[in-house]
Design a protein around this motif. Structure first.
Motif, PDB file in Angstrom:
ATOM      1  N   ARG A   1      59.822  46.498  85.176  1.00  0.00           N
ATOM      2  CA  ARG A   1      60.857  47.449  85.519  1.00  0.00           C
ATOM      3  C   ARG A   1      60.743  47.843  87.000  1.00  0.00           C
ATOM      4  N   HIS A   2      59.520  47.905  87.502  1.00  0.00           N
ATOM      5  CA  HIS A   2      59.316  48.300  88.890  1.00  0.00           C
ATOM      6  C   HIS A   2      59.781  47.251  89.880  1.00  0.00           C
TER       7      HIS A   2
ATOM      8  N   ARG B   1      57.750  57.753 110.142  1.00  0.00           N
ATOM      9  CA  ARG B   1      57.852  58.770 109.115  1.00  0.00           C
ATOM     10  C   ARG B   1      58.589  59.980 109.700  1.00  0.00           C
TER      11      ARG B   1
ATOM     12  N   PHE C   1      48.167  40.540  71.840  1.00  0.00           N
ATOM     13  CA  PHE C   1      47.920  41.345  73.069  1.00  0.00           C
ATOM     14  C   PHE C   1      49.123  42.244  73.342  1.00  0.00           C
ATOM     15  N   TYR C   2      49.495  42.974  72.292  1.00  0.00           N
ATOM     16  CA  TYR C   2      50.699  43.804  72.347  1.00  0.00           C
ATOM     17  C   TYR C   2      50.684  44.748  73.554  1.00  0.00           C
ATOM     18  N   GLU C   3      49.493  45.345  73.835  1.00  0.00           N
ATOM     19  CA  GLU C   3      49.457  46.368  74.894  1.00  0.00           C
ATOM     20  C   GLU C   3      49.771  45.751  76.254  1.00  0.00           C
TER      21      GLU C   3
ATOM     22  N   HIS D   1      62.821  48.313  91.628  1.00  0.00           N
ATOM     23  CA  HIS D   1      62.834  49.481  92.528  1.00  0.00           C
ATOM     24  C   HIS D   1      62.815  49.074  93.986  1.00  0.00           C
TER      25      HIS D   1
ATOM     26  N   ASP E   1      53.447  45.604  76.483  1.00  0.00           N
ATOM     27  CA  ASP E   1      53.892  46.985  76.673  1.00  0.00           C
ATOM     28  C   ASP E   1      53.806  47.379  78.151  1.00  0.00           C
ATOM     29  N   ALA E   2      52.652  47.075  78.742  1.00  0.00           N
ATOM     30  CA  ALA E   2      52.432  47.450  80.139  1.00  0.00           C
ATOM     31  C   ALA E   2      53.269  46.593  81.077  1.00  0.00           C
TER      32      ALA E   2
ATOM     33  N   VAL F   1      56.617  47.925  81.901  1.00  0.00           N
ATOM     34  CA  VAL F   1      56.653  48.909  82.992  1.00  0.00           C
ATOM     35  C   VAL F   1      56.619  48.195  84.335  1.00  0.00           C
ATOM     36  N   THR F   2      55.739  47.247  84.425  1.00  0.00           N
ATOM     37  CA  THR F   2      55.577  46.548  85.688  1.00  0.00           C
ATOM     38  C   THR F   2      56.858  45.831  86.085  1.00  0.00           C
TER      39      THR F   2
ATOM     40  N   HIS G   1      48.930  43.359  66.507  1.00  0.00           N
ATOM     41  CA  HIS G   1      48.848  43.847  67.892  1.00  0.00           C
ATOM     42  C   HIS G   1      47.706  43.200  68.625  1.00  0.00           C
ATOM     43  N   ALA G   2      46.569  43.105  67.946  1.00  0.00           N
ATOM     44  CA  ALA G   2      45.380  42.548  68.598  1.00  0.00           C
ATOM     45  C   ALA G   2      45.602  41.076  68.908  1.00  0.00           C
ATOM     46  N   ALA G   3      46.206  40.404  67.985  1.00  0.00           N
ATOM     47  CA  ALA G   3      46.362  38.967  68.168  1.00  0.00           C
ATOM     48  C   ALA G   3      47.385  38.643  69.254  1.00  0.00           C
TER      49      ALA G   3
END
Lengths: 195, 897, 414
Positions: A28-29, A44, A16-18, A32, A21-22, A25-26, A12-14
């Motif tokens: 996916r947006h 409005r 940059f798994y996170e 939208h 992961d993030a 999400v980005t 994971h560290a090598a």
């Protein structure tokens, strides 16, 4: 720590798994619809309860509702209202506001004046665009307030309804107390709603 | 005195004991139970109660439970009795009181938003306190508003029939102008006989009305209580010095309220002896001049025959240049000053300091010279004290009061209320001696009508009758036998028969009055405009002092010879030294000790003794050309003095006339410089009232336009002339006065003074008393049948009140001569007919109106109005000793024109 | 100033540290740095005077008062009722909670019972406000540390709730919705629907925020072990709320002095262990889940009923009665022009706002206006611990440390 867990951690560290992961999400947006809108072109939708600029209202027959009782002035927490009252010489006992000022630069839009008004002469509207280059024009006088009230009459009525100030626009006409009753003759019959 | 505490000091009620809420309480027998409970500090709501009058018992709020009774009792109308066990709190009582409120509310209109009393309404308070909600059977009265009166509107829809207005009018003021009347099915308050209200318009009914049933026409619908700033200050209309609340909204005076109000309804009845807190028509409704449109807001400078507006700085430069030039060219004696007694003490002090140290002249005078000076100098001469020795409490508690030459309910209405209380509560015998049918005469026990101008003769007769009847106080007289012998000798050839014929007062009356006065334990003589503003005022006051002395009343507590003042600070003007005779503190100007003291304190050399001049002398010197510059502060001699004084000629001869006034007066129109001054509402300071009390004047609003307080202008003037006056506020001046006159500002309490006639009686008395009683035979040969009197109206004060539109609305200048109806019938005159009025000075044509307060043989014109210029018919006689001009009475002939 | 002398002090090399002996003897001096008041990440106008040794903070002195408006003094000038709009402007991010805390204090002074439905409504809105507050904090804290995305996502969801407020009371931030004795306006069916939708929508979004942060090594590096404060110190400094619970002190007024509808709801209070910035972050995120839980329970339990106490001497009459009924009109006029008559006395009432304990201390001498009103603002109290918590950390941590208190200067300076 087990070997497997350690390996996973190193991996994971090598890698940059996170971040992957993030990024999921980005990305996916990206699919939208945008949350923002282009303000001056798009407006409005403002709810009925919205506390915008204040306006003075008239009865349906065109008479001023305000009787100049100055209670709004007493209720105002920022002391931005000034009412100058006088006697209406054409109708005995009738008091009215000869001048009415709201310093909208001082106003905190709390709605207390509307709550205080014993005749529901004041109402808040959905009007919020009145920025100006001249600060003096933000001292709303009686004429301006009645203009606002006239232009935003529906907003005002909806506001009163939403904030429990008036039961219903239709019903209100029934129980509305035309205030005060001018007494000219002792033989005058009492008004309908009081008899 | 009904159920009220027995306040009469001569009667001591027995003490009883009763039990209130488990506590033993002692009280006076026969007192209202409500008062007893209130004295313990418990407050029971009551809407119809006010401590100044007897309980009425209509509101039904003051319920208490008495042991042994099933239903609650009304505590106000119940008498306290020994052994009562009373409970004042509890759920049942709360509910019973709530019921009472509901009863009133159920017929009350839904008026709060338009009602002027909203926020200051007892019915609101009670309803809120008792949590009244959801009334059943509410109905309304639908009574039209009664707007017939020029001052008050009666909206009987709002009335709760508490009768406070009726009671205060009847009991306290003894005017009795209101009554209940059953109309349209409701008990309504109406003016007597259901006519348009026409009374003294003191407005005390308005003050005590706990709801908005009575409203003030002048400020109707203009305010709500929470919008206004309330300033406690002192009224500046007369010398009574009533405290009032000026209620202002920004730069606008909205209304005046009094300490008397339904809000402070709890009090000790005996305290009303010091004043019941009410006001008169002038104080309550005469506020409109304060923010009037005709106020001066800019300095005016004469340029080519025109007065033009100039900024302050330029005006001051021009003025100071002119003043210094005149002083350099002609010397200090070419400058003189006049000041009005409507200024504060601080300003009067500063004025005399400016004149004496700044300009170096002793030619200065105040409007106290128009009359009050007669009393001051006589009193100073006789007893060493230049003011009235008695305060209101003494007056209220007196047993005998002689009112001579004073239409007191017109000039000083609140002092008149004290006399009314003396009559009502303390059962005083009141003797009125006047040439008009005054309001007090209608209530007095011994009203006497005398011929105009014979006040002096009446006093002679009273002294004579006292000595004849041996009513002399042996002990007092025994101390100065020589003086008494001289007096006895002086009055020996006075004949009562002759006097009786001259004054139209029967001989028995002389005797009766003398015995009433001599035999009462506390007796007071009140002499006012009829004595001090008329010829021989000085001698007449001294004669009254004689009368008081021989009966032993001089120097005794609660007795004495008093006067009243027309302007608010005439006493202060004398005390502050705004007269050529006196330094501040009534120290004589020629007293070397005082001269040294003041010269040192002011670090200046003083003008020499003998250079001074009073009002008349100043005008004479102006006309003679000795005086080149006159500084007039608020005075208006041109409109006050008759044409025979040639004031206009005198003023026109001046090189420099400076007038400092809130309004452009007649004198101001002649001036070279007109400086805009503030009214009392815009400055701080103090007034000294007729009791000698020093009362605070507080600033209620900012100065109007560019106007400035008088002390500010004088300080600026002095500084511009090179003196270093460092007064930043009225307080700084006050601090200086305090240093020079320790004890003067006695925390607003009247300074108790004891007259000491000893010195005078033992030294100079015998020599001068002879001349005093030397009677010049009455000059019946004037050939004119009517006596024309000029005097004050209740509604007006000086010329100032004519600037208040409200007061003018109540009492406009009718331009008509007031006469007795019988005289008019005799002359065949109808109301409004034109007559020609002729005096030695000339004649003029004017209308005539009937007035029942005018005695036969006299006619009257108010001194406030110069249209038509009736004052110019007058002759002026100047008192030899005091220099007081008297010009209020003359013989005239009236004939149909 | 006292700092002047220290600027010229030359630090000697510490002989106790052997590694320093190998360095050449350099003249080192303490650097004095003004952070703020005009600094984008000081959360308003806060100035901190930092004394630095290299990049390490030696001493830091917060200078407050740049946003002082005399709110406490203003309270003495108006009626109790009139002060509610002023409380909006304390912590302007979370006006509802200020209203709530103030109204509770006055109700305690008056001993006023609030109707049950009003209590539920108050709890719901307070928890919505807590969500807004934590979202705002999370976004801002992440932004301070450098994570832009979280800020956008938090504010996106916050926006939904602010619009919900607008529909509820007419304003997004300056709400003035709570009243002494209840609330101004009931939830309409549309508002309840919208709230329910949000409750379904929101928990996945919290997970989303977490994805960005909980494993992010920069975030962990900047929060783990930063600004550690022990439980004992935290209590001694008077910290409260998440800052206190982060140090492992299980103290929450909602549990320990239960008020409003909280006792009727089941929820847990997350408590940290280490007392570092990370724990405080974790607690706030966990509280988001708890708030959702509380709102759900309240919506289920809430019954129909009045939303204002009916005490004529304190609460306003319904408007339609004012038009027709004299007693109600009198009530209306008395309450607005003079206010209600509060009994004389002193009370303190603390409420668990999302920042910590927000307390109002009222001294009444009777009458319609408070004699004195003191606000115990958590931001202000927390700033007192700043020096203690920041000592020894890097200058770049300074912003994140006062960020971790969730400081809002409107409340801090009052």
């Amino acid at each position: 720590m087990s070997v497997a867990a350690l390996t996973k951690k190193i991996l994971h560290a090598a890698l940059f798994y996170e971040i992957w992961d993030a990024m999921k999400v980005t990305f996916r947006h990206m699919l939208h619809r945008p949350m923002t809108f282009q303000y001056p072109r798009e407006q409005r939708t403002i709810p009925d309860a919205h506390r915008g600029a204040l306006g003075l209202l008239r009865y349906d027959d065109g008479r001023e509702r305000c009787v100049g009782c100055d209670l709004c002035e007493a209720a105002c927490p920022s002391r931005c209202i000034k009412v100058i009252s006088a006697e209406d010489m054409t109708r005995p006992l009738q008091r009215y506001a000869s001048e009415f000022y709201i310093d909208i630069t001082k106003c905190v839009f709390c709605g207390y004046c509307v709550e205080a008004c014993p005749v529901n002469a004041l109402a808040m509207t959905k009007m919020y665009e009145y920025s100006t280059h001249d600060k003096r024009s933000l001292l709303f006088d009686k004429k301006r307030l009645y203009d606002i009230g006239e232009r935003h009459l529906d907003d005002g009525k909806k506001y009163l309804y939403a904030h429990n100030q008036e039961k219903n626009v239709e019903q209100s006409r029934e129980y509305r107390y035309y205030f005060p009753q001018s007494v000219q003759k002792s033989t005058q019959p009492p008004p309908k709603h009081l008899s | 005195m009904g159920l009220k505490p027995a306040t009469n000091p001569d009667v001591e009620a027995t003490t009883i004991e009763l039990n209130i809420d488990g506590k033993a309480v002692t009280a006076k027998d026969g007192v209202s139970l409500y008062d007893v409970i209130a004295m313990t500090g418990k407050i029971i709501p009551a809407m119809c109660y006010h401590y100044t009058f007897d309980p009425f018992g209509s509101c039904g709020m003051c319920l208490v439970m008495q042991e042994g009774k099933k239903a609650p009792v009304r505590s106000c109308t119940a008498k306290a009795a020994a052994g009562m066990v009373i409970r004042t709190e509890g759920e049942d009582l709360f509910l019973a009181r709530k019921k009472a409120v509901e009863k009133h509310l159920s017929v009350h209109p839904l008026d709060c938003p338009v009602c002027d009393a909203d926020g200051h309404c007892e019915l609101q308070d009670m309803a809120f306190q008792h949590g009244v909600t959801n009334l059943a059977n509410a109905k309304q009265k639908f009574i039209p508003e009664d707007t017939r009166s020029p001052v008050l509107d009666f909206n009987m829809n709002r009335c709760i029939a508490c009768a406070e207005c009726i009671n205060v009018c009847k009991d306290v003021l003894m005017i009795d102008a209101l009554q209940f009347m059953k109309k349209g099915g409701f008990n309504q308050v109406v003016a007597k006989g259901d006519l348009a209200l026409h009374c003294e318009f003191c407005g005390d009914c308005l003050a005590v009305c706990p709801v908005g049933a009575i409203t003030n026409k002048f400020s109707k619908y203009l305010y709500k209580p929470w919008q206004m700033k309330k300033t406690t200050t002192t009224c500046n209309y007369c010398g009574d010095g009533c405290q009032l609340y000026l209620e202002t909204k920004d730069e606008e005076v909205v209304r005046v309220t009094s300490p008397l109000s339904w809000k402070n309804k709890w009090g000790d009845r005996s305290e009303t002896a010091k004043g019941h807190g009410g006001l008169c028509v002038r104080g309550r409704f005469g506020f409109e001049y304060l923010d009037s449109q005709s106020r001066l807001t800019q300095p005016l400078v004469r340029e080519g025959g025109q007065l033009v507006q100039k900024p302050w700085l330029e005006t001051m430069h021009l003025l100071v240049d002119r003043l210094t030039e005149i002083k350099r060219k002609y010397g200090a004696d070419a400058i003189a000053g006049l000041v009005t007694a409507r200024c504060t003490n601080e300003e009067l002090y500063l004025f005399q300091k400016l004149m004496r140290t700044g300009f170096g002249t002793n030619q200065l005078d105040s409007s106290a010279r128009y009359g009050h000076m007669n009393f001051v100098l006589a009193s100073k001469h006789a007893v060493g004290l230049g003011r009235s020795p008695n305060d209101w409490e003494d007056l209220t508690k007196a047993k005998a009061i002689i009112l001579i030459g004073s239409n007191i309910s017109e000039t000083n209405p609140l002092t008149a209320v004290r006399i009314k209380e003396a009559i009502r509560v303390y059962k005083a015998q009141v003797v009125t001696l006047d040439s008009a049918i005054t309001n007090v005469a209608k209530l007095a026990s011994h009203p006497f009508l005398i011929k105009p101008g014979t006040e002096g003769a009446v006093i002679d007769g009273l002294v004579k009758a006292t000595i004849d009847q041996d009513l002399v106080d042996e002990e007092t007289v025994g101390r100065h036998p020589q003086a008494f012998e001289a007096l006895r000798g002086a009055v020996a050839n006075v004949s009562l028969d002759q006097l009786s014929a001259q004054t139209a007062l029967p001989i028995e009356a002389f005797r009766e009055i003398a015995s009433i006065f001599a035999e009462s334990p506390r007796s007071i003589i009140l002499c006012a405009e009829g004595i001090v503003r008329r010829a021989n005022g000085y001698q007449n006051v001294l004669k009254l002092m004689d009368l008081a002395w021989i009966t032993g009343k001089l120097g005794r507590t609660g007795c004495g010879v008093d006067t009243v003042t027309e302007e608010p600070n005439e006493q202060g003007a004398v005390d502050m030294g705004a007269s050529p005779e006196f330094f501040p503190g009534q120290a004589r100007f020629d007293d070397p000790g005082a001269r040294e003291r003041f010269a040192k304190a002011w670090e200046a050399s003083l003008p020499p003794v003998g250079s001074g001049a009073h009002l008349i002398e100043i005008l004479k010197r102006c006309k003679g050309g000795q005086i080149k510059a006159l500084y007039i502060l608020g005075e208006n001699p041109l409109a006050t003095l008759p044409a025979s004084m040639e004031v206009r000629a005198a003023l026109e001869r001046l090189e420099l006339l400076v007038v400092q006034d809130p309004f452009l007066t007649d004198t101001g129109k002649l001036a070279h410089f007109v400086l805009p001054a503030c009214t009392y509402a815009e400055k701080d300071g103090t007034f000294t009232n007729l009791e000698g009390r020093v009362l605070r004047v507080r600033q209620a609003m900012d100065p109007l336009g560019e106007s400035l307080p008088d002390w500010h202008i004088m300080t600026a003037l002095a500084n511009a002339m090179g003196y270093r006056w460092e007064y930043q506020s009225a307080n700084d001046i006050q601090a200086e006065i305090m240093k020079l006159l320790p004890g003067y500002y006695n925390l607003g309490q009247p300074r108790k003074v004891v007259p000491v006639p000893g010195q005078y009686l033992s030294s100079g008395y015998a020599a001068e008393v002879k001349a005093r009683y030397q009677r010049t035979p009455p000059s019946g040969e004037h050939g004119r049948p009517f006596s024309l009197l000029m005097g004050q109206l209740l509604v007006h004060s000086g010329k100032l009140s004519t600037q208040a539109p409200g007061l003018i609305k109540i009492a406009p200048n009718t331009g008509k001569l007031r006469m007795n109806i019988r005289d008019m019938e005799r002359l065949g005159l109808q109301d409004g007919a034109k007559v020609r009025l002729t005096s030695d000075r000339g004649s003029l044509q004017l209308g005539v109106q009937a007035d029942q307060s005018i005695a036969p043989g006299t006619c009257f014109f108010p001194e406030h109005f110069n249209e038509p210029p009736v004052k110019d018919l007058m002759t002026v006689s100047v008192d030899a000793t005091t220099g007081v001009p008297s010009f209020k009475q003359i013989w005239v002939s009236v004939e149909q024109a | 100033m006292a700092f002047e002398d220290q600027r010229t002090t030359v630090y000697k090399i510490d002989p106790e540290h052997p590694e320093s002996e190998s360095l050449p003897t350099l003249r080192t001096e303490e650097l004095l740095l003004n952070l703020g008041p005009q600094h984008p990440s000081t959360h308003g106008v806060l100035k901190v005077i930092l004394e630095l040794e290299g990049e390490r903070l030696v001493k830091s002195t917060p200078v407050m008062g740049y946003l002082h408006r005399g709110v406490e003094k203003l309270a003495e000038d108006g009626t109790y009722h009139q002060f509610i709009p002023h409380t909006d402007r304390l912590d302007y991010v979370c006006a509802m909670y200020n209203n709530f805390a103030y109204c509770r204090a006055v109700e305690k002074l008056l001993n006023l019972q609030v109707p049950e439905r009003a209590e539920y409504l108050r709890t719901i809105v307070a928890e919505v406000q807590r969500i807004i507050g934590h979202q705002f904090w999370l976004g801002a804290q992440a932004l301070d540390i450098g994570a832009m995305t979280v800020f956008f996502y938090c504010f996106r969801d916050r926006e939904i709730l602010l619009d919900w407020f607008d529909e509820l009371c007419g304003a997004r931030l300056t709400t003035t919705w709570y009243r002494i004795g209840g609330v101004e306006r009931d939830l309409t069916p549309s508002l309840i629907d919208k709230l329910k939708q949000f409750l379904d929508y929101f928990p996945p979004k919290i997970d989303e925020y977490q994805v960005f942060l909980e494993k992010n090594r920069i975030w962990l590096g900047r929060t783990k072990g930063i600004a550690v404060i022990s439980a004992e110190d935290a209590v001694n400094f008077g910290l409260s709320g998440p800052v206190l619970r982060g140090s492992g002190v299980d103290y929450d007024l909602r549990k320990y002095e239960p008020y409003s509808a909280y006792p009727k709801c089941e929820f847990s209070v997350p408590v940290g262990k280490n007392g570092d910035t990370y724990d405080r972050y974790w607690i706030r995120v966990m509280e988001l889940y708890e708030s959702v839980k509380i709102i759900r329970q309240c919506l289920e339990q809430m019954q129909e009923g009045p939303i204002m106490a009916d005490v004529p001497s304190v609460t306003l009459p319904p408007k339609e009665r004012v038009f027709t009924n004299l007693e109600s009109m009198i009530q209306q006029f008395k309450l607005f022009s003079q206010g209600f008559d509060a009994p004389p006395g002193e009370i303190y009432c603390g409420t668990e706002a999302h920042k910590g304990e927000l307390g109002f201390y009222i001294v009444s001498t009777g009458g319609g206006k408070p004699y004195r009103l003191k606000i115990r603002a958590p931001s202000f109290v927390h700033m007192g611990a700043f020096d203690h918590m920041a000592r020894g950390y890097m200058i770049s941590d300074a912003c994140t440390i006062f960020g971790t208190y969730d400081v809002v200067m409107g409340e801090c300076d009052r």
